[in-house]
Design an enzyme around this catalytic site. Structure first.
Site, PDB file in Angstrom:
ATOM      1  N   HIS A  22      32.495  34.286  34.533  1.00  0.00           N
ATOM      2  CA  HIS A  22      31.150  34.340  33.968  1.00  0.00           C
ATOM      3  C   HIS A  22      30.575  32.931  33.953  1.00  0.00           C
ATOM      4  CE1 HIS A  22      31.252  38.514  32.663  1.00  0.00           C
ATOM      5  NE2 HIS A  22      32.504  38.316  32.303  1.00  0.00           N
ATOM      6  N   CYS A  34      24.444  34.465  35.993  1.00  0.00           N
ATOM      7  CA  CYS A  34      25.241  35.685  36.213  1.00  0.00           C
ATOM      8  C   CYS A  34      24.384  36.792  36.826  1.00  0.00           C
ATOM      9  CB  CYS A  34      25.840  36.182  34.897  1.00  0.00           C
ATOM     10  SG  CYS A  34      27.502  35.575  34.578  1.00  0.00           S
TER      11      CYS A  34
END
Length: 110
Positions: A22, A34
């Site tokens: 992430h 993201c």
């Protein structure tokens, strides 16, 4: 950090990619890094499948996507797939250029 591994064969052709992690650029639901990476990579898999008719072997979970072209593609399908995968790499490099603390792209040659 998002780690993007571009999977290449000996002739430098792209046969797949793997995305792990992430970005942690912002809190969940507001992380543009993201979201951008997800849109580009999932969109590429969908484009290859819809436009070329090639089903990529893929696995997707939270913070993970692995997608590979099947063996035995026709030269036309391989060429078209390479074009879309190359476009994906260019788009991901654009994100890396702007947000290099949150995404790293690397080539893996097998």
């Amino acid at each position: 950090m998002i780690i993007v591994s571009i999977l290449r064969d000996e002739s430098d052709g792209v046969y797949g990619f793997e995305i792990k992690g992430h970005a942690n650029f912002a809190k969940k639901g507001q992380d543009i890094v993201c979201a951008g990476v997800s849109a580009i990579t999932v969109g590429t898999v969908n484009s290859i499948e819809s436009l070329i008719g090639v089903h990529m072997d893929s696995v997707m979970q939270d913070g993970f996507l692995n997608a590979r072209l099947p063996l035995g593609l026709s030269s036309e399908a391989k060429e078209k797939s390479q074009f879309l995968l190359s476009a994906m790499i260019v788009m991901l490099q654009g994100i890396e250029d702007s947000y290099n603390k949150y995404i790293k792209i690397r080539d893996i040659i097998n």
